[in-house]
Motif scaffolding. Structure first.
Motif, PDB file in Angstrom:
ATOM      1  N   ARG A 175      -9.919   1.132  -7.148  1.00  0.00           N
ATOM      2  CA  ARG A 175      -9.372   0.408  -5.993  1.00  0.00           C
ATOM      3  C   ARG A 175      -7.931   0.046  -6.303  1.00  0.00           C
ATOM      4  NH1 ARG A 175     -12.389  -2.501  -2.346  1.00  0.00           N
ATOM      5  NH2 ARG A 175     -10.393  -2.442  -1.235  1.00  0.00           N
ATOM      6  N   LEU A 176      -7.163  -0.215  -5.268  1.00  0.00           N
ATOM      7  CA  LEU A 176      -5.847  -0.807  -5.433  1.00  0.00           C
ATOM      8  C   LEU A 176      -6.054  -2.306  -5.302  1.00  0.00           C
ATOM      9  CD1 LEU A 176      -3.592   1.612  -3.361  1.00  0.00           C
ATOM     10  CD2 LEU A 176      -4.101   1.625  -5.809  1.00  0.00           C
ATOM     11  N   SER A 177      -5.635  -3.038  -6.300  1.00  0.00           N
ATOM     12  CA  SER A 177      -5.919  -4.476  -6.309  1.00  0.00           C
ATOM     13  C   SER A 177      -5.193  -5.218  -5.193  1.00  0.00           C
ATOM     14  CB  SER A 177      -5.632  -5.089  -7.676  1.00  0.00           C
ATOM     15  OG  SER A 177      -4.308  -4.873  -8.087  1.00  0.00           O
ATOM     16  N   LEU A 181       0.821  -1.208   0.000  1.00  0.00           N
ATOM     17  CA  LEU A 181       0.000   0.000   0.000  1.00  0.00           C
ATOM     18  C   LEU A 181       0.860   1.265   0.000  1.00  0.00           C
ATOM     19  CD1 LEU A 181      -2.999   0.863   0.018  1.00  0.00           C
ATOM     20  CD2 LEU A 181      -2.902   0.851   2.489  1.00  0.00           C
ATOM     21  N   SER A 182       1.898   1.239  -0.871  1.00  0.00           N
ATOM     22  CA  SER A 182       2.762   2.417  -0.904  1.00  0.00           C
ATOM     23  C   SER A 182       3.146   2.870  -2.309  1.00  0.00           C
ATOM     24  CB  SER A 182       4.036   2.163  -0.088  1.00  0.00           C
ATOM     25  OG  SER A 182       4.799   1.125  -0.650  1.00  0.00           O
ATOM     26  N   CYS A 183       2.488   2.336  -3.357  1.00  0.00           N
ATOM     27  CA  CYS A 183       2.905   2.775  -4.693  1.00  0.00           C
ATOM     28  C   CYS A 183       1.757   3.048  -5.665  1.00  0.00           C
ATOM     29  CB  CYS A 183       3.873   1.769  -5.315  1.00  0.00           C
ATOM     30  SG  CYS A 183       3.107   0.237  -5.865  1.00  0.00           S
ATOM     31  N   ALA A 184       0.623   2.441  -5.494  1.00  0.00           N
ATOM     32  CA  ALA A 184      -0.549   2.629  -6.360  1.00  0.00           C
ATOM     33  C   ALA A 184      -0.350   2.128  -7.790  1.00  0.00           C
ATOM     34  CB  ALA A 184      -1.009   4.082  -6.357  1.00  0.00           C
ATOM     35  N   THR A 185       0.595   1.224  -8.013  1.00  0.00           N
ATOM     36  CA  THR A 185       0.822   0.684  -9.362  1.00  0.00           C
ATOM     37  C   THR A 185      -0.022  -0.552  -9.640  1.00  0.00           C
ATOM     38  OG1 THR A 185       2.725  -0.633  -8.657  1.00  0.00           O
ATOM     39  CG2 THR A 185       3.171   1.600  -9.490  1.00  0.00           C
ATOM     40  N   CYS A 186      -1.026  -0.775  -8.810  1.00  0.00           N
ATOM     41  CA  CYS A 186      -1.951  -1.896  -9.030  1.00  0.00           C
ATOM     42  C   CYS A 186      -3.387  -1.391  -9.122  1.00  0.00           C
ATOM     43  CB  CYS A 186      -1.806  -2.948  -7.936  1.00  0.00           C
ATOM     44  SG  CYS A 186      -2.264  -2.375  -6.287  1.00  0.00           S
ATOM     45  N   HIS A 187      -3.534  -0.135  -9.537  1.00  0.00           N
ATOM     46  CA  HIS A 187      -4.830   0.522  -9.642  1.00  0.00           C
ATOM     47  C   HIS A 187      -5.713  -0.188 -10.660  1.00  0.00           C
ATOM     48  CE1 HIS A 187      -7.082   4.304 -11.251  1.00  0.00           C
ATOM     49  NE2 HIS A 187      -7.791   3.762 -10.287  1.00  0.00           N
ATOM     50  N   VAL A 188      -6.961  -0.441 -10.264  1.00  0.00           N
ATOM     51  CA  VAL A 188      -7.968  -1.011 -11.153  1.00  0.00           C
ATOM     52  C   VAL A 188      -9.294  -0.294 -10.937  1.00  0.00           C
ATOM     53  CG1 VAL A 188      -6.936  -3.325 -11.268  1.00  0.00           C
ATOM     54  CG2 VAL A 188      -8.647  -2.831  -9.506  1.00  0.00           C
ATOM     55  N   GLY A 191     -16.155  -4.109  -1.516  1.00  0.00           N
ATOM     56  CA  GLY A 191     -15.970  -3.166  -0.421  1.00  0.00           C
ATOM     57  C   GLY A 191     -15.430  -1.846  -0.922  1.00  0.00           C
ATOM     58  N   SER A 192     -15.209  -0.954  -0.008  1.00  0.00           N
ATOM     59  CA  SER A 192     -14.712   0.373  -0.375  1.00  0.00           C
ATOM     60  C   SER A 192     -13.297   0.570   0.144  1.00  0.00           C
ATOM     61  CB  SER A 192     -15.640   1.457   0.180  1.00  0.00           C
ATOM     62  OG  SER A 192     -15.735   1.330   1.579  1.00  0.00           O
ATOM     63  N   ALA A 193     -12.640   1.540  -0.416  1.00  0.00           N
ATOM     64  CA  ALA A 193     -11.260   1.843  -0.027  1.00  0.00           C
ATOM     65  C   ALA A 193     -11.225   2.419   1.382  1.00  0.00           C
ATOM     66  CB  ALA A 193     -10.648   2.833  -1.010  1.00  0.00           C
ATOM     67  N   GLY A 194     -10.274   1.964   2.171  1.00  0.00           N
ATOM     68  CA  GLY A 194     -10.041   2.547   3.488  1.00  0.00           C
ATOM     69  C   GLY A 194      -9.296   3.870   3.341  1.00  0.00           C
ATOM     70  N   ASP A 195      -9.030   4.524   4.446  1.00  0.00           N
ATOM     71  CA  ASP A 195      -8.382   5.839   4.416  1.00  0.00           C
ATOM     72  C   ASP A 195      -7.011   5.813   3.749  1.00  0.00           C
ATOM     73  OD1 ASP A 195     -10.582   6.937   5.686  1.00  0.00           O
ATOM     74  OD2 ASP A 195      -9.655   6.897   7.684  1.00  0.00           O
ATOM     75  N   GLU A 205      -5.772   3.574   1.635  1.00  0.00           N
ATOM     76  CA  GLU A 205      -5.938   3.260   0.212  1.00  0.00           C
ATOM     77  C   GLU A 205      -6.475   4.473  -0.534  1.00  0.00           C
ATOM     78  OE1 GLU A 205      -8.296   0.161  -2.754  1.00  0.00           O
ATOM     79  OE2 GLU A 205      -8.530  -0.055  -0.587  1.00  0.00           O
ATOM     80  N   SER A 206      -7.427   5.156   0.054  1.00  0.00           N
ATOM     81  CA  SER A 206      -7.996   6.347  -0.582  1.00  0.00           C
ATOM     82  C   SER A 206      -6.921   7.409  -0.811  1.00  0.00           C
ATOM     83  CB  SER A 206      -9.129   6.899   0.274  1.00  0.00           C
ATOM     84  OG  SER A 206      -9.743   7.984  -0.372  1.00  0.00           O
ATOM     85  N   ALA A 207      -6.032   7.575   0.150  1.00  0.00           N
ATOM     86  CA  ALA A 207      -4.945   8.546  -0.009  1.00  0.00           C
ATOM     87  C   ALA A 207      -4.030   8.151  -1.154  1.00  0.00           C
ATOM     88  CB  ALA A 207      -4.146   8.663   1.291  1.00  0.00           C
ATOM     89  N   MET A 208      -3.761   6.856  -1.304  1.00  0.00           N
ATOM     90  CA  MET A 208      -2.917   6.397  -2.413  1.00  0.00           C
ATOM     91  C   MET A 208      -3.634   6.571  -3.749  1.00  0.00           C
ATOM     92  SD  MET A 208      -0.014   5.622  -1.160  1.00  0.00           S
ATOM     93  CE  MET A 208       0.669   5.068  -2.683  1.00  0.00           C
ATOM     94  N   LEU A 209      -4.940   6.389  -3.762  1.00  0.00           N
ATOM     95  CA  LEU A 209      -5.700   6.561  -5.009  1.00  0.00           C
ATOM     96  C   LEU A 209      -5.692   8.007  -5.482  1.00  0.00           C
ATOM     97  CD1 LEU A 209      -8.672   4.162  -4.278  1.00  0.00           C
ATOM     98  CD2 LEU A 209      -6.995   3.924  -6.130  1.00  0.00           C
TER      99      LEU A 209
END
Length: 105
Positions: free
Chosen positions: A84-86, A44-51, A62-66, A68-72
């Protein structure tokens, strides 16, 4: 093992069985899905798995937590309501047939 379907921006679909308990980023990298890099290994530190979760599945993933939301907020592709981050979605029997869309980079 649920079968997960990654739809690429070019229209191609890559489907793979993902072991229960494994996150979808790991499943995607195991299946060589282009556009899912997972550079941080799922930490949960790069966001290179965004889908983008397909609209029909958003209630089950489900929904993104805090965090994850910051990374998005820093993803290169446009953030959508279904982003979401996969690495934060865990394979379960309830996700059999899940469809996620890989953003164009």
């Amino acid at each position: 093992m649920p079968t997960i379907h990654w739809k690429l921006a070019d229209g191609q679909t890559i489907s793979a069985d993902v072991m229960l308990g494994l996150n979808l980023m790991q499943g995607a990298t195991n299946a060589a899905v282009p556009g899912i890099d997972g550079e941080c290994g799922g930490c949960l530190s790069c966001a290179t798995c965004h889908v983008y979760v397909d609209d029909s599945w958003i209630d089950r993933t489900g929904s993104a937590g805090d965090n994850e939301s910051a990374m998005l907020d820093i993803v290169t592709a446009p953030r959508k309501a279904t982003s979401r981050l996969s690495c934060q979605i865990t394979a379960s029997a309830a996700l059999e047939g899940l469809v996620v869309h890989v953003p164009a980079q």
